[in-house]
Design an enzyme around this catalytic site. Structure first.
Site, mmCIF file in Angstrom:
data_model
loop_
_atom_site.group_PDB
_atom_site.id
_atom_site.type_symbol
_atom_site.label_atom_id
_atom_site.label_comp_id
_atom_site.label_asym_id
_atom_site.label_seq_id
_atom_site.Cartn_x
_atom_site.Cartn_y
_atom_site.Cartn_z
ATOM 1 N N HIS A 106 1.692 10.785 -11.110
ATOM 2 C CA HIS A 106 2.101 11.272 -12.436
ATOM 3 C C HIS A 106 1.527 10.378 -13.530
ATOM 4 O O HIS A 106 1.103 10.859 -14.585
ATOM 5 C CB HIS A 106 3.624 11.308 -12.517
ATOM 6 C CG HIS A 106 4.156 11.986 -13.746
ATOM 7 N ND1 HIS A 106 3.772 13.253 -14.127
ATOM 8 C CD2 HIS A 106 5.045 11.575 -14.686
ATOM 9 C CE1 HIS A 106 4.399 13.593 -15.234
ATOM 10 N NE2 HIS A 106 5.169 12.589 -15.602
ATOM 11 N N HIS A 142 -2.880 -6.526 -9.019
ATOM 12 C CA HIS A 142 -3.034 -5.893 -10.335
ATOM 13 C C HIS A 142 -3.701 -6.854 -11.317
ATOM 14 O O HIS A 142 -4.596 -6.469 -12.076
ATOM 15 C CB HIS A 142 -1.662 -5.450 -10.850
ATOM 16 C CG HIS A 142 -1.699 -4.862 -12.218
ATOM 17 N ND1 HIS A 142 -0.868 -5.289 -13.240
ATOM 18 C CD2 HIS A 142 -2.475 -3.891 -12.770
ATOM 19 C CE1 HIS A 142 -1.137 -4.605 -14.342
ATOM 20 N NE2 HIS A 142 -2.092 -3.759 -14.085
ATOM 21 N N HIS A 152 2.459 -2.632 -23.212
ATOM 22 C CA HIS A 152 1.452 -2.995 -22.207
ATOM 23 C C HIS A 152 0.878 -1.743 -21.545
ATOM 24 O O HIS A 152 -0.340 -1.652 -21.318
ATOM 25 C CB HIS A 152 2.095 -3.908 -21.163
ATOM 26 C CG HIS A 152 1.124 -4.565 -20.240
ATOM 27 N ND1 HIS A 152 -0.042 -5.172 -20.665
ATOM 28 C CD2 HIS A 152 1.136 -4.715 -18.883
ATOM 29 C CE1 HIS A 152 -0.689 -5.669 -19.629
ATOM 30 N NE2 HIS A 152 0.006 -5.391 -18.532
ATOM 31 N N GLU A 164 1.803 -7.641 -7.655
ATOM 32 C CA GLU A 164 1.546 -8.105 -9.019
ATOM 33 C C GLU A 164 0.193 -8.806 -9.127
ATOM 34 O O GLU A 164 -0.566 -8.574 -10.069
ATOM 35 C CB GLU A 164 2.666 -9.049 -9.457
ATOM 36 C CG GLU A 164 2.436 -9.765 -10.773
ATOM 37 C CD GLU A 164 2.346 -8.839 -11.972
ATOM 38 O OE1 GLU A 164 1.942 -9.310 -13.047
ATOM 39 O OE2 GLU A 164 2.688 -7.645 -11.834
ATOM 40 N N HIS A 184 11.877 12.993 -23.130
ATOM 41 C CA HIS A 184 10.575 13.127 -22.447
ATOM 42 C C HIS A 184 10.359 14.557 -21.966
ATOM 43 O O HIS A 184 9.247 15.090 -22.061
ATOM 44 C CB HIS A 184 10.530 12.159 -21.267
ATOM 45 C CG HIS A 184 9.181 12.051 -20.623
ATOM 46 N ND1 HIS A 184 8.040 11.713 -21.319
ATOM 47 C CD2 HIS A 184 8.774 12.248 -19.340
ATOM 48 C CE1 HIS A 184 7.003 11.693 -20.495
ATOM 49 N NE2 HIS A 184 7.423 12.025 -19.289
#
Length: 361
Positions: A308, A81, A143, A78, A251
């Site tokens: 992906h 990032h 986000h 985290e 999706h």
């Protein structure tokens, strides 16, 4: 791109774009390793600028957050990032200040860099809410979309500062297909974010059916209930199997729709002589479809799942590039632009998305 055509700020914008690619991939890695709450506070981690590691720091963390024991690996996922995202924010601020200083120069974008600053501020807020609202799916999805928006706007800024991409006088139908393709890809990215934030990626583990059925039992009402209660910890998801299946299948259907639209767009591009650009669209589409299928077949391996997300970003950048390339000309296109269109197969302008791909791998 010809270096003599690049406007001041191009190299910084390109650096920011590549950095944004890294931030998007790190964000995906953080979500997929279930590290979104690796630090229960924001912007620090248990009150520190890094993950606690000494005995005193660990004791302090336990006293402040007894419900969230320190998991160093998730915490560092985290925080790394956050470090990269913070650096990107500073670079974007630099781009905005540079644009303001040169605002009187012809061809210098000003509104776009300022818009990017606003998006980054919003992203910081959503990053904070992602933690404080404990991965509430609506905020997590917003986000993710904010990250893709930042990346797309930075790439658009690169295109504008390059000075090498003249608009082409093309039939209106080509621009309509390009706009439709972009809209559908944005919608599919949003659906992908909803799949990820609700942990629905493995709701179906077979292809082309789901649970052995073409139309399995699904709960769309709860799957797309956008006013979910705020409060519980959404790590791992709160929805039942039927609701997650509904998200996953939506999706999949979105992927089919995007594929058909982009195949039509590639055909339209070829019909006006833009074979190279059509090839880039098809290559990005095939890559993303292949990665999506691999996620299901191999049950969401981490490298494929992260790729992906990167493939979705690449496909979005390709569609941004296509729309920029085929945009309506503000003045009659001269002979040089006509020659550029005729020789577009393999041209520098069309190789721009491919160049980005090589940097982002």
């Amino acid at each position: 791109m010809d270096n003599d055509k690049n406007r001041p700020g191009f190299r910084l914008a390109l650096f920011a774009t590549l950095l944004a690619v890294v931030v998007v991939l790190l964000g995906a890695y953080t979500r997929l390793t279930h590290a979104g709450l690796g630090c229960p506070d924001w912007p620090g981690c248990y009150g520190f600028i890094g993950v606690p590691k000494t005995e005193a720091q660990l004791a302090h963390a336990e006293a402040l957050f007894p419900h969230a024991p320190v998991e160093a690996e998730k915490g560092w996922n985290e925080m790394v990032h956050r470090y990269f995202a913070g650096t990107l924010g500073l670079v974007i601020l630099g781009l905005a200040l540079h644009a303001l200083r040169r605002r009187h120069e012809p061809g210098q974008p000003v509104k776009l860099p300022l818009l990017l600053v606003a998006v980054v501020v919003a992203q910081a807020a959503f990053g904070m809410w992602t933690v404080t609202l404990q991965l509430w799916p609506q905020v997590v999805t917003a986000h993710l979309l904010g990250g893709f928006t930042t990346l797309s706007l930075l790439w658009l800024l690169c295109l504008r500062l390059s000075g090498a991409f003249a608009p082409l006088a093309l039939p209106a139908r080509v621009r309509r297909w390009a706009a439709l393709g972009l809209a559908l890809v944005i919608g599919q990215v949003a659906l992908g974010g909803w799949v990820s934030s609700n942990y629905a990626a493995v709701a179906c583990v077979d292809l082309p059916t789901c649970h052995g059925q073409w139309w399995p039992q699904m709960d769309f009402a709860n799957g797309f209930h956008l006013t979910q209660h705020i409060g519980p910890n959404y790590l791992g998801g709160q929805l039942d199997s039927d609701a997650r299946t509904a998200i996953h299948m939506t999706h999949r259907l979105g992927a089919v729709l995007v594929t058909l639209a982009l195949l039509a767009l590639a055909w339209q591009l070829r019909s006006v002589g833009l074979k190279g650009l059509a090839g880039v669209v098809l290559a990005a589409l095939c890559l993303q479809v292949g990665l999506g299928i691999s996620n299901v077949v191999f049950h969401l391996p981490l490298p494929v799942a992260v790729a992906h997300n990167g493939g979705g970003a690449l496909l979005l950048l390709v569609l941004v590039s296509v729309n920029y390339r085929v945009r309506a000309a503000s003045r009659p296109v001269g002979a040089s632009a006509a020659r550029d269109r005729a020789g577009s197969d393999g041209s520098r302008a069309e190789l721009a998305p491919a160049v980005l791909t090589s940097h982002s791998k």
